[in-house]
Design a protein around this motif. Structure first.
Motif, PDB file in Angstrom:
ATOM      1  N   LEU A   1       0.826  -1.203   0.000  1.00  0.00           N
ATOM      2  CA  LEU A   1       0.000   0.000   0.000  1.00  0.00           C
ATOM      3  C   LEU A   1       0.861   1.255   0.000  1.00  0.00           C
ATOM      4  CD1 LEU A   1      -2.857  -0.919   2.522  1.00  0.00           C
ATOM      5  CD2 LEU A   1      -2.963  -0.913   0.021  1.00  0.00           C
ATOM      6  N   GLU A   2       1.986   1.224   0.693  1.00  0.00           N
ATOM      7  CA  GLU A   2       2.918   2.356   0.680  1.00  0.00           C
ATOM      8  C   GLU A   2       3.425   2.607  -0.736  1.00  0.00           C
ATOM      9  OE1 GLU A   2       6.055   5.138   2.140  1.00  0.00           O
ATOM     10  OE2 GLU A   2       3.906   4.778   2.280  1.00  0.00           O
ATOM     11  N   MET A   3       3.780   1.532  -1.443  1.00  0.00           N
ATOM     12  CA  MET A   3       4.261   1.678  -2.820  1.00  0.00           C
ATOM     13  C   MET A   3       3.181   2.273  -3.718  1.00  0.00           C
ATOM     14  SD  MET A   3       3.962   0.101  -6.072  1.00  0.00           S
ATOM     15  CE  MET A   3       3.791  -1.687  -5.986  1.00  0.00           C
ATOM     16  N   LEU A   4       1.965   1.761  -3.621  1.00  0.00           N
ATOM     17  CA  LEU A   4       0.895   2.228  -4.500  1.00  0.00           C
ATOM     18  C   LEU A   4       0.524   3.676  -4.200  1.00  0.00           C
ATOM     19  CD1 LEU A   4      -1.330  -0.976  -4.572  1.00  0.00           C
ATOM     20  CD2 LEU A   4       0.262  -0.165  -6.326  1.00  0.00           C
ATOM     21  N   GLY A   5       0.599   4.063  -2.924  1.00  0.00           N
ATOM     22  CA  GLY A   5       0.347   5.453  -2.573  1.00  0.00           C
ATOM     23  C   GLY A   5       1.409   6.387  -3.124  1.00  0.00           C
TER      24      GLY A   5
ATOM     25  N   PHE B   1      -4.608   7.083  -5.600  1.00  0.00           N
ATOM     26  CA  PHE B   1      -4.638   5.964  -4.655  1.00  0.00           C
ATOM     27  C   PHE B   1      -4.289   6.465  -3.254  1.00  0.00           C
ATOM     28  CE2 PHE B   1      -3.128   2.378  -2.235  1.00  0.00           C
ATOM     29  CZ  PHE B   1      -4.020   1.371  -2.594  1.00  0.00           C
ATOM     30  N   ASP B   2      -5.206   6.261  -2.330  1.00  0.00           N
ATOM     31  CA  ASP B   2      -5.010   6.676  -0.944  1.00  0.00           C
ATOM     32  C   ASP B   2      -4.971   5.438  -0.050  1.00  0.00           C
ATOM     33  OD1 ASP B   2      -4.919   7.860   1.521  1.00  0.00           O
ATOM     34  OD2 ASP B   2      -7.013   8.524   1.502  1.00  0.00           O
ATOM     35  N   PRO B   3      -3.794   5.081   0.501  1.00  0.00           N
ATOM     36  CA  PRO B   3      -3.728   3.896   1.359  1.00  0.00           C
ATOM     37  C   PRO B   3      -4.708   3.942   2.524  1.00  0.00           C
ATOM     38  CG  PRO B   3      -1.525   4.637   0.785  1.00  0.00           C
ATOM     39  CD  PRO B   3      -2.472   5.690   0.294  1.00  0.00           C
TER      40      PRO B   3
END
Length: 385
Positions: free
Chosen positions: A245-249, A256-258
């Motif tokens: 989730l950190e990577m996608l944010g 994209f908001d974790p």
């Protein structure tokens, strides 16, 4: 203890200090820290110092802690950290062949950088075997670990840039290193080196890349998510999801908001994972918690997450110009073993020369030691030992 046993590592450390003195003494400008200003040159050291002897691998003659320029997930210049280990003995005429080591999951917070905090006993044993076999080991931390900015965990292109540029930088800091190199990685690092093999010749044509070794590489994300069921409410909370989730944010900051995928309790753990705790502590913190206690992901969000992971983290199925070795334990409960075989088969169908081995009874970490004798033999043939 004999006096010589005490003096020898001290003498080596002093020698390493002298070797790094020129680079370390030169001031590093703000532009260099940012990645080189208008003239980005990936793989340029911007800082070097002797690595403390307490962090040396057994069999090390000299070691350096460095920072170097690389290319980040957004295609912009970044500075990445890493370490260089030179084996004992006399270097071959053309220099020590190089293993660019891509480590497994450690976390996303800066304290998780191994060139500062040290390595696991598993990794020390594994890497020491490569040193003993006559390879220099250069070890990237990847983008954002111990350096400014987020660590885009499992973002394949970012990892691959760091793996390649580590070789470039290490050869500037340590002149005894050859142009000839192999990419070797475990878990997250196994995924990283399979990305590396797909672009090494194009990205760094001046180096002599000879192939990739991946143990337990995560791949086939749609299959992996279907099997692991990380958002099944009653299932155990999987810590790796927080890191993803950190990577996608970081890579999709506008879309994209974790936090929207986390419960209040999950958001609290996520904040700590981003800034202070590493993977072992994170796993302990989540032990006994269910996915429903940490993650707030419905079916539509799960599909979106799956597609994003396929886009950013799935190993590219292309023809590699150099051979690939993929080693997978059959008792692995972190990476789905059949997925590794599927990836190997697809790479072979794309025209890559792939060696794939299952190691019966080996778990996620055990594949490293189980495969090591065969990997050393394979690598020696690749570099002409």
């Amino acid at each position: 203890m004999r006096t010589s046993a005490v003096v020898k590592p001290i003498v080596k450390w002093i020698a390493a200090a002298l070797a790094a003195a020129v680079l370390a003494a030169a001031p590093v400008t703000p532009a260099a820290q940012a990645g080189g200003g208008h003239h980005h040159r990936p793989g340029r050291p911007v800082f070097a110092e002797p690595l403390p002897a307490s962090l040396w691998l057994p069999g090390t003659a000299a070691a350096h802690r460095i920072r170097y320029t690389s290319t980040g997930f957004a295609g912009r210049p970044v500075v990445v950290a890493g370490a260089v280990f030179v084996p004992e003995g006399t270097a071959p005429k053309r220099g020590w062949p190089v293993i660019s080591w891509a480590h497994g999951t450690v976390g996303v917070a800066d304290p998780c950088a191994q060139s500062v905090g040290g390595r696991s006993a598993r990794d020390v044993t594994y890497l020491s075997a490569w040193l003993a076999a006559g390879y220099a080991v250069v070890a990237t931390e990847y983008e954002g670990l111990g350096t400014p900015g987020p660590h885009p965990y499992l973002h394949g292109r970012s990892e691959a840039y760091g793996v390649v540029d580590m070789v470039r930088a290490a050869r500037t800091v340590e002149r005894s290193l050859s142009r000839t190199w192999l990419a070797v990685g475990q878990s997250q690092g196994g995924q990283a080196v399979l990305f590396t093999g797909a672009m090494a010749h194009r990205y760094a044509p001046e180096l002599d890349y000879r192939g990739a070794i991946a143990t337990a590489p995560p791949s086939q994300w749609r299959t992996l998510i279907e099997v692991a069921r990380p958002f099944e409410p009653a299932a155990p909370a999987i810590p790796n999801v927080l890191l993803a989730l950190e990577m996608l944010g970081a890579t999709h900051p506008r879309t994209f908001d974790p936090a929207s995928h986390l419960t209040p309790a999950g958001a609290e753990v996520f904040a700590r994972a981003r800034t202070e705790i590493c993977f072992t502590a994170l796993s302990q913190l989540l032990a006994g918690r269910t996915a429903a206690e940490v993650y707030a992901v419905d079916a539509a969000e799960r599909e979106r997450l799956t597609r994003l992971m396929e886009r950013e983290a799935d190993i590219p199925i292309v023809r590699h110009r150099e051979p690939v070795f993929i080693a997978q334990g059959t008792a692995d409960t972190v990476v789905y073993p059949p997925a590794s075989k599927t990836t190997a088969d697809k790479l072979a169908a794309a025209g890559s020369h792939v060696t794939f081995r299952f190691y019966p009874g080996a778990d996620h970490s055990g594949a490293m030691s189980a495969a090591l004798p065969e990997l050393l033999t394979w690598a020696a043939a690749r570099v002409g030992k």
